[in-house]
Write a protein that holds these residues in place. Structure first.
Motif, PDB file in Angstrom:
ATOM      1  N   VAL B   8       0.833  -1.204   0.000  1.00 20.39           N
ATOM      2  CA  VAL B   8       0.000   0.000   0.000  1.00 20.39           C
ATOM      3  C   VAL B   8       0.865   1.250   0.000  1.00 20.39           C
ATOM      4  O   VAL B   8       1.920   1.296   0.610  1.00 20.39           O
ATOM      5  CB  VAL B   8      -0.961   0.052   1.204  1.00 20.39           C
ATOM      6  CG1 VAL B   8      -2.079  -0.925   1.041  1.00 20.39           C
ATOM      7  CG2 VAL B   8      -0.229  -0.185   2.505  1.00 20.39           C
ATOM      8  N   THR B   9       0.411   2.253  -0.718  1.00 20.72           N
ATOM      9  CA  THR B   9       1.047   3.568  -0.720  1.00 20.72           C
ATOM     10  C   THR B   9      -0.025   4.565  -0.280  1.00 20.72           C
ATOM     11  O   THR B   9      -1.202   4.215  -0.241  1.00 20.72           O
ATOM     12  CB  THR B   9       1.560   3.957  -2.119  1.00 20.72           C
ATOM     13  OG1 THR B   9       0.425   4.204  -2.944  1.00 20.72           O
ATOM     14  CG2 THR B   9       2.401   2.882  -2.733  1.00 20.72           C
ATOM     15  N   PRO B  10       0.379   5.800   0.056  1.00 22.57           N
ATOM     16  CA  PRO B  10      -0.643   6.778   0.448  1.00 22.57           C
ATOM     17  C   PRO B  10      -1.697   6.989  -0.641  1.00 22.57           C
ATOM     18  O   PRO B  10      -2.804   7.400  -0.359  1.00 22.57           O
ATOM     19  CB  PRO B  10       0.158   8.052   0.690  1.00 22.57           C
ATOM     20  CG  PRO B  10       1.511   7.587   1.046  1.00 22.57           C
ATOM     21  CD  PRO B  10       1.729   6.323   0.265  1.00 22.57           C
ATOM     22  N   GLU B  11      -1.349   6.693  -1.906  1.00 19.15           N
ATOM     23  CA  GLU B  11      -2.310   6.938  -2.974  1.00 19.15           C
ATOM     24  C   GLU B  11      -3.295   5.783  -3.177  1.00 19.15           C
ATOM     25  O   GLU B  11      -4.463   6.000  -3.417  1.00 19.15           O
ATOM     26  CB  GLU B  11      -1.601   7.217  -4.304  1.00 19.15           C
ATOM     27  CG  GLU B  11      -1.158   8.642  -4.460  1.00 19.15           C
ATOM     28  CD  GLU B  11       0.301   8.807  -4.100  1.00 19.15           C
ATOM     29  OE1 GLU B  11       1.104   7.978  -4.535  1.00 19.15           O
ATOM     30  OE2 GLU B  11       0.638   9.748  -3.352  1.00 19.15           O
ATOM     31  N   LYS B  12      -2.760   4.564  -3.101  1.00 20.91           N
ATOM     32  CA  LYS B  12      -3.659   3.441  -3.368  1.00 20.91           C
ATOM     33  C   LYS B  12      -3.041   2.120  -2.915  1.00 20.91           C
ATOM     34  O   LYS B  12      -1.888   2.075  -2.497  1.00 20.91           O
ATOM     35  CB  LYS B  12      -3.976   3.361  -4.854  1.00 20.91           C
ATOM     36  CG  LYS B  12      -2.734   3.172  -5.715  1.00 20.91           C
ATOM     37  CD  LYS B  12      -3.122   2.987  -7.172  1.00 20.91           C
ATOM     38  CE  LYS B  12      -1.892   2.768  -8.019  1.00 20.91           C
ATOM     39  NZ  LYS B  12      -2.164   2.571  -9.405  1.00 20.91           N
ATOM     40  N   LEU B  77       4.512  -1.007   3.448  1.00 20.97           N
ATOM     41  CA  LEU B  77       4.067   0.379   3.423  1.00 20.97           C
ATOM     42  C   LEU B  77       5.091   1.148   2.616  1.00 20.97           C
ATOM     43  O   LEU B  77       6.188   1.397   3.092  1.00 20.97           O
ATOM     44  CB  LEU B  77       4.038   0.947   4.835  1.00 20.97           C
ATOM     45  CG  LEU B  77       2.950   0.450   5.771  1.00 20.97           C
ATOM     46  CD1 LEU B  77       3.230   0.897   7.172  1.00 20.97           C
ATOM     47  CD2 LEU B  77       1.619   0.986   5.314  1.00 20.97           C
ATOM     48  N   ALA B  78       4.736   1.493   1.402  1.00 23.11           N
ATOM     49  CA  ALA B  78       5.723   2.136   0.545  1.00 23.11           C
ATOM     50  C   ALA B  78       5.387   3.613   0.364  1.00 23.11           C
ATOM     51  O   ALA B  78       4.214   3.989   0.373  1.00 23.11           O
ATOM     52  CB  ALA B  78       5.756   1.443  -0.807  1.00 23.11           C
ATOM     53  N   ASP B  79       6.426   4.425   0.239  1.00 25.19           N
ATOM     54  CA  ASP B  79       6.189   5.835  -0.076  1.00 25.19           C
ATOM     55  C   ASP B  79       5.651   5.944  -1.489  1.00 25.19           C
ATOM     56  O   ASP B  79       4.773   6.722  -1.794  1.00 25.19           O
ATOM     57  CB  ASP B  79       7.488   6.641   0.022  1.00 25.19           C
ATOM     58  CG  ASP B  79       8.116   6.495   1.381  1.00 25.19           C
ATOM     59  OD1 ASP B  79       7.368   6.227   2.333  1.00 25.19           O
ATOM     60  OD2 ASP B  79       9.350   6.636   1.486  1.00 25.19           O
TER      61      ASP B  79
END
Lengths: 284, 136
Positions: B8-12, B77-79
């Motif tokens: 998951v990234t902050p976008e999707k 958890l990826a940037d």
């Protein structure tokens, strides 16, 4: 006939108002939708981040807790970040935020402030508070770039032990029709106790090196979420306010039109009366 | 035995599926995770990660984040992360040129840092994408 002219003018003015407010309402709707999508998209990420952070910080021994997790309690001062919109015309949102700010400033006698958004900036400074920094909120969906300078100041004050804790005052989005001001404590970070304890975890690299970047990231995301929520609340509040304004303007237009038609009718009737009475007078 | 992988990234949510093996670059070196791995928390370094499922292999460009392995659930958890098939080479090359230009123009510190990060990311993406092309 002056009344007919003024009535016409007033109808025109009300129509212009209704057009403007309608447009503002539509803009608010689309901005809100976009921001809401951003909130929804980041939700799985935030949830994972919260669970990861709480897992990690639980494993840390009390003595070696990271400063983010445990306040030194040295100064008795608080850093308060006040979020507000840049622009008005958003119903009671700003008034409510201001009221909450006044309540909070009575509670927290010793406090430094950071303001984000122009609407409360003046109010906060006006009350002889120490304002460290002021940022503008902007009229587009907040980005992560807004968060970094705020974090830098927080670090300087919190890690530098100038304040004991950091709180954020901003609008809380309960539903489309209700946005309430809310104070959130972001530092020290409070993690919820999970059910599963005593798990054996392998940390690579060591926990001491892993925790600081994770907690920092956690803090960044928390502030970002609060900014987003404030933005969504602003737009929702504006949408509602503008919808009411449009409805009111339409109501006024209707009333004015009725009055206009009545006056016109009365004028015609009196003219006919004039003509008929004149013609009767002429034939006799 | 399979691993439940979620990126998951902050976008999707970039990836969510059952896989057989994951290879991730971490700050202390590249590691491979197979089913029944011990619970592990680690920091991800920018680089290329590989996912193996059945006979197929999938590559992703990743720019850092955190890794959590627990009970055969792997959460990343990826940037920023992008799957190799989603990388559009033309677009990336264009972005690379843009970033290069900004860096040469002696922009302000902040602009330079942003451009540099962008530049690194494009290099990474091109690397991952070229690998895929070779395979085909």
């Amino acid at each position: 006939m002056a009344t007919i002219l003024t009535l016409k003018r007033r109808i025109k003015a009300a129509q212009n108002v209704s057009k403007t407010t309608k447009a503002m309402q539509m803009i608010a709707v689309s901005k809100m939708k976009r921001a809401q999508e951003a909130v929804l998209a980041s939700r799985p990420y935030v949830q994972k981040l919260i669970s990861l952070s709480s897992k990690l910080s639980r494993t840390v021994e009390k003595e070696e807790k990271h400063p983010y997790l445990q306040s030194k309690m040295a100064t008795n001062r608080t850093l308060i970040i006040v979020l507000s919109p840049d622009k008005g015309l958003c119903g009671g949102l700003i008034t409510n935020l201001l009221r909450e700010f006044l309540r909070l400033s009575k509670e927290e006698k010793e406090a430094s402030y950071i303001t984000v958004g122009k609407k409360l900036e003046g109010q906060v400074a006006h009350r002889k508070n120490e304002v460290i920094a002021s940022f503008t909120f902007g009229s587009t969906t907040p980005t992560m770039e807004m968060v970094y300078p705020i974090i830098r100041i927080i670090d300087e004050y919190y890690i530098g032990e100038k304040v004991d804790g950091v709180k954020v005052l901003g609008a809380h989005f309960t539903s489309l029709f209700s946005q309430t001001p809310k104070v959130t404590t972001i530092l020290p970070i409070t993690v919820m106790e999970d059910l599963e304890k005593d798990q054996q975890y392998l940390f690579e690299p060591k926990l001491d090196t892993l925790l600081p970047p994770l907690l920092k990231h956690y803090l960044e995301m928390t502030i970002f979420q609060l900014l987003l929520e404030n933005f969504v609340s602003e737009q929702a509040s504006r949408m509602l306010a503008m919808q009411n304004a449009t409805d009111n303007a339409n109501g006024i237009i209707e009333d004015l039109k009725l009055e206009y038609n009545k006056t016109r009718q009365a004028k015609i009737t009196s003219e006919i009366l004039d003509i008929t009475s004149a013609s009767i007078g002429a034939t006799q | 035995m399979t691993l439940n992988l979620e990126i998951v990234t902050p976008e999707k949510v970039v990836f969510k599926d059952e896989v057989n093996e994951v290879v991730v670059p971490t700050t202390s070196g590249e590691i491979a995770i197979l089913p029944n791995h011990i619970s592990l928390l680690s920091q991800i370094a920018p680089g290329e990660m590989t996912i193996k499922k059945g006979g197929t292999q999938d590559s992703l460009a990743i720019t850092g984040g955190f890794l959590d392995v627990h009970n055969n659930n792997v959460s990343i958890l990826a940037d920023y992360a992008i799957r190799s098939e989603d990388i559009e080479i033309a677009k990336v090359e264009e972005a690379q040129k843009r970033a290069e230009k900004v860096m040469q123009e002696k922009a302000s510190d902040q602009d330079f840092a942003l451009a540099e990060a962008q530049f690194r990311r494009t290099i990474l993406e091109l690397k991952v994408a070229s690998k895929r092309r070779r395979k085909i």
